[in-house]
Write a protein that holds these residues in place. Structure first.
Motif, PDB file in Angstrom:
ATOM      1  N   GLN A   2       0.832  -1.022  -0.012  1.00 12.38           N
ATOM      2  CA  GLN A   2      -0.030  -0.079  -0.093  1.00 12.38           C
ATOM      3  C   GLN A   2       0.855   1.182  -0.098  1.00 12.38           C
ATOM      4  OE1 GLN A   2      -3.126   0.613   2.807  1.00 12.38           O
ATOM      5  NE2 GLN A   2      -4.235  -1.513   2.168  1.00 12.38           N
ATOM      6  N   ARG A   6       1.189   4.077  -2.730  1.00  9.25           N
ATOM      7  CA  ARG A   6       0.769   5.256  -2.226  1.00  9.25           C
ATOM      8  C   ARG A   6       1.815   6.451  -2.455  1.00  9.25           C
ATOM      9  NH1 ARG A   6       0.284   7.064   4.133  1.00  9.25           N
ATOM     10  NH2 ARG A   6       0.735   9.236   3.668  1.00  9.25           N
ATOM     11  N   ALA A  19     -11.773  13.977   1.838  1.00  8.06           N
ATOM     12  CA  ALA A  19     -12.578  13.026   2.464  1.00  8.06           C
ATOM     13  C   ALA A  19     -12.431  11.575   1.918  1.00  8.06           C
ATOM     14  CB  ALA A  19     -14.107  13.250   2.466  1.00  8.06           C
ATOM     15  N   ASP A  20     -12.062  11.642   0.700  1.00  9.79           N
ATOM     16  CA  ASP A  20     -11.928  10.089   0.038  1.00  9.79           C
ATOM     17  C   ASP A  20     -10.592   9.606   0.011  1.00  9.79           C
ATOM     18  OD1 ASP A  20     -14.410   9.571  -0.722  1.00  9.79           O
ATOM     19  OD2 ASP A  20     -14.319  10.850  -2.577  1.00  9.79           O
ATOM     20  N   THR A  21      -9.568  10.063   0.706  1.00  8.26           N
ATOM     21  CA  THR A  21      -8.249   9.786   1.018  1.00  8.26           C
ATOM     22  C   THR A  21      -8.094   8.424   1.618  1.00  8.26           C
ATOM     23  OG1 THR A  21      -7.647  11.836   1.770  1.00  8.26           O
ATOM     24  CG2 THR A  21      -5.871  10.288   2.233  1.00  8.26           C
ATOM     25  N   PRO A  22      -8.959   7.830   2.423  1.00  8.06           N
ATOM     26  CA  PRO A  22      -8.526   6.367   2.769  1.00  8.06           C
ATOM     27  C   PRO A  22      -9.096   5.478   1.787  1.00  8.06           C
ATOM     28  CG  PRO A  22      -9.760   7.697   4.744  1.00  8.06           C
ATOM     29  CD  PRO A  22      -9.816   8.611   3.435  1.00  8.06           C
ATOM     30  N   VAL A  23     -10.014   5.870   0.837  1.00  5.51           N
ATOM     31  CA  VAL A  23     -10.577   4.851  -0.158  1.00  5.51           C
ATOM     32  C   VAL A  23      -9.394   5.003  -1.243  1.00  5.51           C
ATOM     33  CG1 VAL A  23     -12.372   4.512  -1.888  1.00  5.51           C
ATOM     34  CG2 VAL A  23     -12.990   5.615   0.320  1.00  5.51           C
ATOM     35  N   ARG A  25      -6.171   5.363  -0.873  1.00  4.72           N
ATOM     36  CA  ARG A  25      -5.123   4.869  -0.220  1.00  4.72           C
ATOM     37  C   ARG A  25      -5.211   3.489  -0.061  1.00  4.72           C
ATOM     38  NH1 ARG A  25      -2.866   9.309   4.043  1.00  4.72           N
ATOM     39  NH2 ARG A  25      -2.357  10.948   2.581  1.00  4.72           N
ATOM     40  N   GLN A  26      -6.286   2.759   0.179  1.00  6.05           N
ATOM     41  CA  GLN A  26      -6.474   1.487   0.842  1.00  6.05           C
ATOM     42  C   GLN A  26      -7.164   0.588  -0.317  1.00  6.05           C
ATOM     43  OE1 GLN A  26      -8.300   1.328   4.511  1.00  6.05           O
ATOM     44  NE2 GLN A  26      -7.136   2.976   5.191  1.00  6.05           N
ATOM     45  N   ILE A  27      -7.739   1.327  -1.186  1.00  8.36           N
ATOM     46  CA  ILE A  27      -8.323   0.650  -2.226  1.00  8.36           C
ATOM     47  C   ILE A  27      -7.877   0.697  -3.738  1.00  8.36           C
ATOM     48  CG2 ILE A  27     -10.562  -0.262  -3.221  1.00  8.36           C
ATOM     49  CD1 ILE A  27     -11.693  -0.159  -0.373  1.00  8.36           C
ATOM     50  N   ASN A  31      -5.486  -1.228  -6.222  1.00  6.87           N
ATOM     51  CA  ASN A  31      -5.955  -1.686  -7.429  1.00  6.87           C
ATOM     52  C   ASN A  31      -5.393  -1.257  -8.862  1.00  6.87           C
ATOM     53  OD1 ASN A  31      -7.900  -3.185  -5.765  1.00  6.87           O
ATOM     54  ND2 ASN A  31      -9.634  -2.078  -6.341  1.00  6.87           N
ATOM     55  N   LEU A  34      -1.815  -2.624  -9.294  1.00  2.00           N
ATOM     56  CA  LEU A  34      -1.656  -4.069  -9.554  1.00  2.00           C
ATOM     57  C   LEU A  34      -2.092  -4.379 -11.056  1.00  2.00           C
ATOM     58  CD1 LEU A  34      -2.739  -5.520  -6.312  1.00  2.00           C
ATOM     59  CD2 LEU A  34      -0.374  -5.652  -7.411  1.00  2.00           C
ATOM     60  N   GLN A  88     -15.561   2.389  -6.723  1.00  2.00           N
ATOM     61  CA  GLN A  88     -15.529   2.487  -5.257  1.00  2.00           C
ATOM     62  C   GLN A  88     -16.145   3.893  -5.156  1.00  2.00           C
ATOM     63  OE1 GLN A  88     -14.283  -0.019  -4.066  1.00  2.00           O
ATOM     64  NE2 GLN A  88     -12.886  -0.865  -5.778  1.00  2.00           N
ATOM     65  N   VAL A  90     -16.040   7.096  -5.562  1.00  2.00           N
ATOM     66  CA  VAL A  90     -15.465   8.240  -5.012  1.00  2.00           C
ATOM     67  C   VAL A  90     -16.276   9.326  -5.478  1.00  2.00           C
ATOM     68  CG1 VAL A  90     -13.373   7.195  -4.543  1.00  2.00           C
ATOM     69  CG2 VAL A  90     -13.726   8.206  -6.727  1.00  2.00           C
TER      70      VAL A  90
END
Lengths: 130, 460
Positions: A2, A6, A19-23, A25-27, A31, A34, A88, A90
């Motif tokens: 990650q 990132r 506000a969408d930062t976690p989505v 960074r983590q998803i 995705n 890869l 996702q 966003v």
């Protein structure tokens, strides 16, 4: 993993809206990263090993054919980001297209690197692009 | 030739397949969550804000109690002479008072309620007399037959807490709560009398909810201060207040309030009742401003009903303030604490190393309720603005202070001997309430109605 993606994708700044930062960074970043690596590798294999070796096609080994695949790969990398952003859920933001452009650039880079590494195994195109 | 080619291709294909299956999706994260949860929670408890974390854990468990109906409710109606004016004998004009309409309806509601298993009804004269529901309802509707001479409020309260106090049960006292001390010199001791009466049986966890109403009054009024007259006949031109007190263990009072007095008109105040912390969450896409996001590790899941309480701020300054909204569902609280005026006056924010402050408090609108976003679940919103914050994670708490509502002082008079001029007020009401508050609240450490712990941290 990650944090690697990132680092790669935050070279153009942090995700917007924040506000969408976690989505992202983590998803989204893992995705698209890869998928980009996988698709670049797949296209390189198709070009060097499938078309120019297994199928024995003799007329598809020029620089312009290689470039066609290169551009195709970049296009796919762009579309993958837009699709992931929708999937996702966003928030719509111009950032999505900046990210898509960046991913396309990485697509060019990955395709080039895989080409350099794998071209030797091809019979008909071992000297493409150079 | 072909075969050897494939064997050469295989490593590459394998690598591609591995890369492709490595992709994340929400579903993956969700199914992972079960496995990761244990690790995450231990991490969280060791995390930077132990005070806030333990507060959330401890708060609900101390209030959590039996669900299901209450075991018993004892309803007491005072029928002394001073109450006759509320329940005049039906004359030819067949007029009735608002007291009669309201109390008759309330008794009927209690009798019908599935929230209480056993309901018992009493008339209070010099001591409580058991009545059936029908008998008491008739008394309310048709007037008091034989009024009791007078009953002193402390004596009644003493009886209620000594003989009718049970776990999972409440006593409900309906009275005008006019307490006349023996003489003028005893007036300063009203508070003490009430405290001692409620404390007589040494009950711990006692709570009292006070509901205030006014009604027209047709009969003799017996003022507490008898300086002008012992009684005012053919009273009154003004409305007279009466009260419903719900007395019992904190948990039982809370549940009785919620079941039967939720939509009570009139005024209310609550003493010693403890409430569950309301359901709440930060809202990252509702009137948000500035660079911040949910700081929770699993914030990307956005599972339905998930709640977030950590603000990760990537950039903040006076020019670029951060604003975030906390949604709260206050439906389980009494209407007093859902009142916007009360919330605006008593919601407080405490934090460290920050200038965070509450900018506005507002209620759900049709627009928020109809939204597809998480804001639809919340009844009230608090908007908080930050322009300065600490270098590491700091706790930030939204606290609703327990403040005595204004109406109690407004409904209090020091002299009710001329009630028609004084208006709808009760003699020494605030002293009675002081007496209640002394028993039910710890004066050293007044507990808030609820507190919602948040964490304010710099973005990583």
């Amino acid at each position: 993993m990650q944090s690697f993606f990132r680092f790669l994708y935050e070279l153009i700044g942090t995700p917007q809206p924040p506000a969408d930062t976690p989505v992202y960074r983590q998803i989204v970043f893992p995705n698209i990263g890869l998928l980009n690596l996988g698709i670049s590798l797949a296209l390189v294999i198709i070009f060097y090993y499938l078309i120019n070796r297994a199928m024995g096609v003799a007329t598809f080994n020029k620089l312009r054919h290689w470039t066609l695949f290169l551009v195709l790969n970049a296009l796919i990398a762009f579309i993958v980001v837009v699709w992931q952003a929708k999937a996702q859920q966003v928030t719509d933001h111009s950032y999505i297209y900046w990210l898509a452009t960046l991913n396309a650039v990485y697509g060019l880079l990955f395709y080039f690197l895989f080409s350099v590494i794998l071209r030797k195994g091809s019979t008909n195109a071992s000297t493409t692009p150079f | 030739m072909q075969r050897s080619l494939f064997s050469q291709l295989r490593p590459g294909l394998l690598a591609a397949a591995l890369l492709l299956t490595g992709c994340y999706s929400r579903e993956d994260l969700k199914s992972d969550a079960g496995g990761n949860k244990a690790a995450e929670t231990t991490e969280a408890s060791e995390n930077k804000v132990p005070a806030a974390a333990s507060a959330t854990d401890a708060e609900p468990s101390s209030v959590v109690a039996a669900t299901g109906p209450l075991q018993q409710a004892n309803i007491f109606l005072e029928v002394s002479g001073s109450m006759e004016g509320f329940m005049p004998k039906t004359g030819a004009d067949a007029q009735n008072t608002r007291f009669q309409q309201h109390v008759a309806q309330f008794l009927s509601d209690v009798n019908r309620s599935g929230s209480v298993q056993r309901k018992t009804f009493y008339r209070i004269k010099e001591k409580p007399y058991r009545d059936s529901y029908q008998q008491l309802e008739t008394t309310v509707r048709e007037g008091i037959r034989e009024p009791a001479s007078s009953t002193s409020i402390p004596a009644i309260l003493d009886t209620l807490v000594s003989h009718y106090y049970q776990p999972n049960a409440v006593s409900v006292l309906i009275s005008d709560f006019i307490y006349a001390p023996r003489n003028a010199g005893a007036v300063p001791y009203i508070k003490t009398d009430i405290t001692d009466a409620l404390n007589a049986a040494g009950r711990s966890g006692l709570a009292v909810s006070v509901y205030g109403y006014t009604s027209d009054f047709k009969g003799a009024f017996y003022p507490a201060m008898k300086t002008a007259a012992k009684r005012i006949n053919r009273c009154c031109d003004t409305d007279i207040p009466y009260y419903v007190w719900v007395i019992g263990p904190a948990d039982a009072v809370r549940r009785f309030d919620a079941a039967l007095l939720k939509k009570a008109p009139g005024e209310q105040a609550h003493f010693g009742v403890k409430y569950l912390a309301p359901v709440s969450s930060l809202l990252n896409k509702f009137q948000n401003q500035g660079s911040w996001y949910y700081g929770e590790k699993d914030a990307s899941k956005r599972a339905a009903g998930a709640s977030y309480h950590t603000v990760a701020v990537s950039e903040v300054s006076a020019q670029q303030p951060v604003e975030f909204v906390l949604g709260m569902n206050l439906q389980t609280l009494p209407t007093l604490y859902q009142d916007l005026g009360y919330l605006k006056a008593n919601l407080q924010l405490t934090g460290q190393d920050t200038d965070a402050k509450i900018v506005s408090v507002f209620e759900a609108t049709d627009q928020t309720r109809a939204s597809s976003g998480p804001e639809a679940q919340y009844t009230h919103f608090v908007k908080i603005r930050v322009t300065k914050m600490g270098k590491a994670a700091r706790p930030l708490q939204v606290i609703l202070q327990d403040k005595r509502p204004m109406w109690i002082t407004q409904w209090t008079t020091k002299n009710d001997s001329n009630i028609n001029q004084v208006g709808a007020k009760t003699f020494a009401l605030s002293s009675l309430i002081d007496g209640v508050a002394a028993v039910t609240t710890d004066e050293q450490d007044q507990a808030p109605i609820f507190q919602i712990p948040l964490t304010l941290q710099p973005a990583d």
